[in-house]
Design a protein around this motif. Structure first.
Motif, PDB file in Angstrom:
ATOM      1  N   ARG A 144       0.829  -1.204   0.000  1.00 42.58           N
ATOM      2  CA  ARG A 144       0.000   0.000   0.000  1.00 42.58           C
ATOM      3  C   ARG A 144       0.867   1.260   0.000  1.00 42.58           C
ATOM      4  N   ALA A 145       0.616   2.112  -0.970  1.00 41.43           N
ATOM      5  CA  ALA A 145       1.367   3.368  -1.046  1.00 41.43           C
ATOM      6  C   ALA A 145       1.063   4.259   0.141  1.00 41.43           C
ATOM      7  N   THR A 146      -0.127   4.120   0.728  1.00 39.35           N
ATOM      8  CA  THR A 146      -0.525   5.005   1.824  1.00 39.35           C
ATOM      9  C   THR A 146       0.168   4.675   3.140  1.00 39.35           C
ATOM     10  N   THR A 147       0.662   3.441   3.281  1.00 39.42           N
ATOM     11  CA  THR A 147       1.348   3.060   4.522  1.00 39.42           C
ATOM     12  C   THR A 147       2.830   2.786   4.297  1.00 39.42           C
ATOM     13  N   THR A 148       3.301   2.976   3.074  1.00 36.51           N
ATOM     14  CA  THR A 148       4.721   2.786   2.765  1.00 36.51           C
ATOM     15  C   THR A 148       5.454   4.112   2.948  1.00 36.51           C
ATOM     16  N   GLU A 149       6.356   4.153   3.918  1.00 41.22           N
ATOM     17  CA  GLU A 149       7.117   5.369   4.158  1.00 41.22           C
ATOM     18  C   GLU A 149       8.176   5.549   3.072  1.00 41.22           C
ATOM     19  N   LEU A 150       8.327   6.768   2.619  1.00 46.23           N
ATOM     20  CA  LEU A 150       9.265   7.052   1.532  1.00 46.23           C
ATOM     21  C   LEU A 150      10.701   6.974   2.031  1.00 46.23           C
ATOM     22  N   PHE A 151      11.561   6.340   1.220  1.00 43.44           N
ATOM     23  CA  PHE A 151      12.984   6.319   1.527  1.00 43.44           C
ATOM     24  C   PHE A 151      13.758   6.513   0.232  1.00 43.44           C
ATOM     25  N   GLU A 152      14.996   6.903   0.357  1.00 43.77           N
ATOM     26  CA  GLU A 152      15.835   7.176  -0.811  1.00 43.77           C
ATOM     27  C   GLU A 152      16.007   5.903  -1.637  1.00 43.77           C
TER      28      GLU A 152
END
Length: 997
Positions: A84-92
């Motif tokens: 889920r994009a809504t619960t996936t935290e962004l990382f480099e």
């Protein structure tokens, strides 16, 4: 268009940009973003395609309830679908690809399915793929299998690692919002050991976005962190609640910061005396035509993105609502410089405080109206409006690039329901909430789960915070602790007008609009599908769910279930409580398979079990055999010797001199208590309660179907205690079998069982010189008068603490000596050293099998296969005629079990002296219905006997004991026919003279 706002963003750090790729295109977000907020910030409204019709889909939510924004994440061994994009935290360096389209997201040929939508209504597959029958295998099934599934299946092994973690607490608080923090504080202040878990990366839940609780949240977090008996974990989701206070949690350790070699996920196994669920509530969408367009979003999610991430999903947003909460989004958007040209409110004259604030700021409110349809394809371009009582004819169109919808809130009651808690229906709020009078019960019959905050139906911030504190105090009091009624600062609640339950917009929508109104976004279930299911007789909500696939997607109906249930109840002209709700099952959201497996993968998938003498075997040229989780010595080949030659040498030496066997793998289960004898009488076919202390008895254990499942020797230790020996591979299974009956059927019997298998090393000293070796070490009287066959004694042998059993599985004089596991290797070394001049040789499992076969002793798993009863093996003598009952007794009295035509155990010896093939069948005249030869028996065990210098075998043969001397034919795989004579299964020392010396 959606865009990043120039200022703001409660959770993002603009000084830390993060680059990522979406479908191969490089985009940028910030630390603190989710993948969804970063995509919206880059104006990527289209994020995927729906399952059945491949309709364009955008982000609709901001949390675990998101049904649309599912991604293929990572590459190679780190690839994983359906994230889920809504619960996936962004990382480099994050790599994401959208799913369910070909050849591209923008141009998907699967969208042609929309043209065939009239043929794909609810249950179309049940009606379509029945005829012609022949087409199923060659046409329909291959096509369906190819079309099924979301995302891509990984092609290689998972490169991440996972682990399990165990915790025991007094109170578990699930949810770290204001209600959960107050609950944890109340319980901890009363002296309880508390674990509070939150699935997101920050504390506070919705409170920092919707209410002024920031200072209290910070203070509570600081106080709880300073308490010794409080654990606090972020990114740890409650997954499921089970019996006896067992709760699973799913912790994401490295999804936000990948690190090779570090665990990615952790599955928590928590035992809690009390569980407080403060999991909040989920906003419901509204049902109107085109409500699935990219740019149509939950109103609460829209303000989450604006406040938390400084992302505006649209520049001109129209709100569609049936309640006052939606106006919070209007005010939020205005505060951030965004335009709200119109509010469409289904209610007449909404008079709440929030609506009044919106009017005061110049917002136009069309009350008594509905959304008739959304314009646009891959993004919203406008919205059509009509009267709420109408059929859908638009009276006006408003240009906009985003639509916020608010249909009310549904408390997250999953954890209350997982273990049997009952629910009530709130008519005013149109939601289910926990019935406090019927909570999940623990083993003592008391409630162990309670809800606080919005999860308990307290939807306003101040009310939710107070409810959470009360739930925590109640949990503490349930533990016998003193907990005062908690109090804390809370802002004045907003005066809100009543919600108007609206399950379809407009109320009399025509079929065209109902067939373009979506309930389950991921599975493409339309409002018209549920109505069709009702017309076709699917009146049960569970049947409708399966017929339409409503709520069966990866979000498990978090957005669709209440709306679908309401549509079904309306179609059936019944109330929502009367129709009921579907069953909530764990996990709350999908968890990775890797976390379930934990460390059990690769070399540790099946942990290797070693006896205390394992290293000695390894150093002395052992040839290993896997036996369950154990590695047992098969034989000890010497230089220039084959394994077969080694086995023959070991057999002859044991018969003629002295053998040593590592029997530590045998199961050893202590059964103790006043009812232990009665319990074992029910488990075994013969009497165990009459066994005297100091004596042993061989016994057979059957399952409730009457089939033989284990055998072994039982030793009576004292008046209330027995030591049960089981087969090597059966210890865990038999122990679980015992506990199953004790806990489920004979729960009031006073019996306690403990698996002691690995607590003791057990060594069999076997052969004519066995007594001489033990007497050489000294310490006990090993004479036949003092320690007769099937007796046991305790004492010291050569300074080692021992328990000696005079039992034999070889037919030779034999002593099985048990010592504490820590002394096992030293005792073995001592025996090897002292037995050298007596001709001592260790022997392995194959020699053991030959020795027992020569004596006609059965082996569980060889002579048994799950369909064999003791009577088939000639073991009538081990079945008590005095007992009125034992497990399997009545099953063995069924006609099939007493049929005289059953195959019975016999010995077999080939005319030529050759060894029969293992598992070979004896043929009989004629052929069966499948044109195969009839059979009349099979080989169960077959060996070359070094003692008898010829092949011997045991087998099950039709009427075998009555056919002694008859010759049967056994075809081999090489075309050879083996001729074998039926003989007595005891080939060696039938009188038992050698073992009774």
């Amino acid at each position: 268009m959606s865009q990043r706002l120039a200022t703001g963003g409660r959770l993002i750090d603009r000084s830390q940009p993060r680059s990522f790729t979406f479908n191969g295109k490089t985009l940028q977000g910030y630390a603190g973003d989710t993948l969804a907020s970063a995509l919206l910030g880059a104006d990527q409204m289209l994020v995927g395609r729906s399952f059945k019709y491949h309709r364009p889909r955008g982000v609709v939510a901001s949390g675990a309830e998101e049904p649309n924004a599912l991604m293929n994440m990572g590459e190679g061994e780190l690839f994983e679908p359906n994230q889920r994009a809504t619960t996936t935290e962004l990382f480099e360096g994050l790599i994401a690809r959208s799913q369910n389209h070909w050849p591209s997201l923008d141009y998907d040929i699967g969208a042609l399915n929309q043209l065939a939508a009239p043929f794909f209504s609810a249950g179309f597959y049940y009606k379509t793929f029945i005829h012609p029958r022949a087409a199923w295998k060659h046409l329909f099934e291959p096509f369906i299998r190819k079309s099924a599934g979301l995302g891509q299946a990984p092609k290689g092994a998972d490169g991440d690692i996972y682990e399990h973690y165990y915790a025991h607490v007094d109170v578990l608080v699930i949810g770290g919002g204001i209600a959960g923090l107050r609950a944890a504080h109340a319980a901890a202040s009363a002296g309880a050991r508390v674990l509070v878990i939150e699935q997101s990366a920050t504390w506070g839940g919705r409170a920092p976005v919707d209410d002024d609780f920031a200072s209290e949240i910070n203070a509570l977090v600081a106080e709880l962190a300073a308490m010794d008996d409080v654990q606090m974990r972020l990114r740890l989701m409650g997954a499921g609640v089970y019996d006896h206070g067992f709760v699973t949690g799913y912790e994401r350790l490295r999804d936000h910061a990948p690190k090779p070699g570090a665990p990615r996920h952790r599955l928590w196994k928590i035992r809690a005396q009390q569980v407080v669920s403060c999991t909040g509530a989920i906003e419901r969408p509204l049902s109107f035509a085109g409500n699935d367009r990219p740019g149509v979003m939950l109103a609460s999610a829209m303000r989450d993105y604006v406040v938390n991430h400084a992302v505006a999903p649209g520049q001109r947003t129209v709100l569609v609502t049936n309640n006052d909460d939606g106006y919070r989004t209007v005010l939020c958007l205005l505060d951030h410089g965004l335009e709200v040209p119109l509010v469409i409110d289904a209610r007449r004259n909404p008079e709440g405080t929030l609506a009044a604030k919106a009017r005061a700021r110049g917002v136009t409110i069309r009350d008594g109206y509905a959304a008739a349809g959304v314009r646009g394809t891959k993004r919203v371009t406008g919205i059509e409006i009509c009267p709420i009582e109408g059929s859908g004819g638009a009276v006006d169109t408003v240009e906009c690039d985003a639509v916020a919808m608010s249909g009310g809130w549904s408390p997250v009651v999953h954890f209350y329901s997982h273990c049997g808690g009952k629910l009530l229906w709130d008519e005013a709020g149109a939601f289910f909430y926990p019935d406090a009078a019927k909570p999940p019960l623990n083993q003592s019959g008391a409630g162990f789960v309670r809800c606080g905050g919005a999860a308990n139906g307290a939807l306003q911030g101040a009310e939710a915070a107070q409810c959470g504190g009360q739930a925590g105090a109640e949990a503490a009091r349930a533990l016998g602790l003193t907990a005062p009624v908690p109090s804390g600062p809370a802002p004045e609640p907003q005066a809100e007008a009543p919600l108007m339950p609206v399950w379809v917009m407009p109320l009399n929508a025509d079929y065209h609009r109902r067939s373009h109104t979506w309930l389950d976004f991921q599975n493409d279930v339309k409002l018209s599908d549920v109505q069709l299911a009702a017309r076709e007789g699917y009146e049960s909500v569970e049947h409708t769910k399966r017929y339409t696939t409503l709520g069966m997607a990866t979000d498990q109906g978090k957005l669709s279930n209440i709306n679908g249930l309401a549509v079904l109840s309306d179609a059936l002209d019944a109330s929502i409580p009367q129709v009921g709700t579907t069953t909530f099952r764990p996990p709350y959201t999908p968890i990775s398979l890797g976390s379930i497996a934990g460390e059990a993968r690769g070399d540790t998938f099946q942990p290797l079990r070693r006896t205390p003498m394992h290293d000695w075997h390894e150093a002395n040229g052992v040839h290993w055999e896997p036996v369950g989780h154990w590695r047992r010595p098969y034989a000890y080949p010497r230089s220039g010797e084959t394994v077969e030659q080694a086995v023959h040498r070991e057999v002859k030496n044991t018969r003629e001199a002295l053998g040593l066997l590592d029997a530590s793998t045998l199961g050893k289960i202590l059964v103790t208590g006043p009812d232990a004898g009665k319990f074992l009488d029910m488990l075994y076919t013969n009497m165990m309660s009459s066994l005297k202390p100091g004596r042993c008895r061989y016994g057979l254990m059957c399952n409730e179907n009457g089939f033989l499942m284990d055998d072994g020797v039982v030793a009576r230790l004292d008046e209330n205690s027995f030591l049960v020996h089981t087969t090597s591979g059966g210890a865990e299974h038999i122990h679980a079998h015992m506990e199953d009956w004790l806990q489920c059927e004979w729960w009031d019997w006073q019996v306690h069982t403990v698996n002691l298998t690995e607590e003791y090393a057990q060594i069999a000293v076997v052969g004519p010189h066995a007594r001489k070796l033990l007497e050489k070490l000294g310490g006990m009287d090993f004479s036949a008068e003092n320690l007769p066959f099937m007796g046991w004694a305790e004492g010291q042998i050569g300074g080692f603490d021992t328990r000696v059993f005079r039992i034999s599985f070889s037919g030779e004089l034999s002593f099985e000596v048990a010592v504490p596991a820590a002394q096992g290797a030293a005792f073995w070394d001592r025996l090897v050293k002292e037995g050298a001049d007596l001709g001592l040789m260790p022997y392995g499992t194959e020699a053991l099998h030959i020795l027992r076969a020569e004596k006609g002793f059965i082996m569980i798993g060889d002579e048994t296969d799950g369909t064999v009863i003791p009577q088939d093996l000639g073991l009538h003598w081990a079945i008590s005629k005095k007992k009125t009952d034992y497990l399997g007794k009545r099953a063995q009295e069924r006609p099939h079990m007493t049929d005289p035509a059953r195959w019975k155990l016999v010995g077999l010896e080939t005319i030529s002296g050759a060894v029969l093939p293992d598992g070979a069948y004896a043929t009989a005249p004629g052929y069966n219905a499948n044109d195969q030869r009839n059979t009349q028996g099979r080989v169960t065990s077959t060996y070359y006997s070094p003692t008898l210098e010829r092949g011997i075998a045991m087998g099950l043969v039709l009427n075998g004991p009555d056919r002694m001397g008859e010759v049967l034919n056994f075809p081999g795989t090489n075309g050879q026919i083996y001729r074998a004579r039926i003989v007595d299964p005891v080939f060696y020392d039938k009188e038992g003279a050698k073992q009774n010396v």
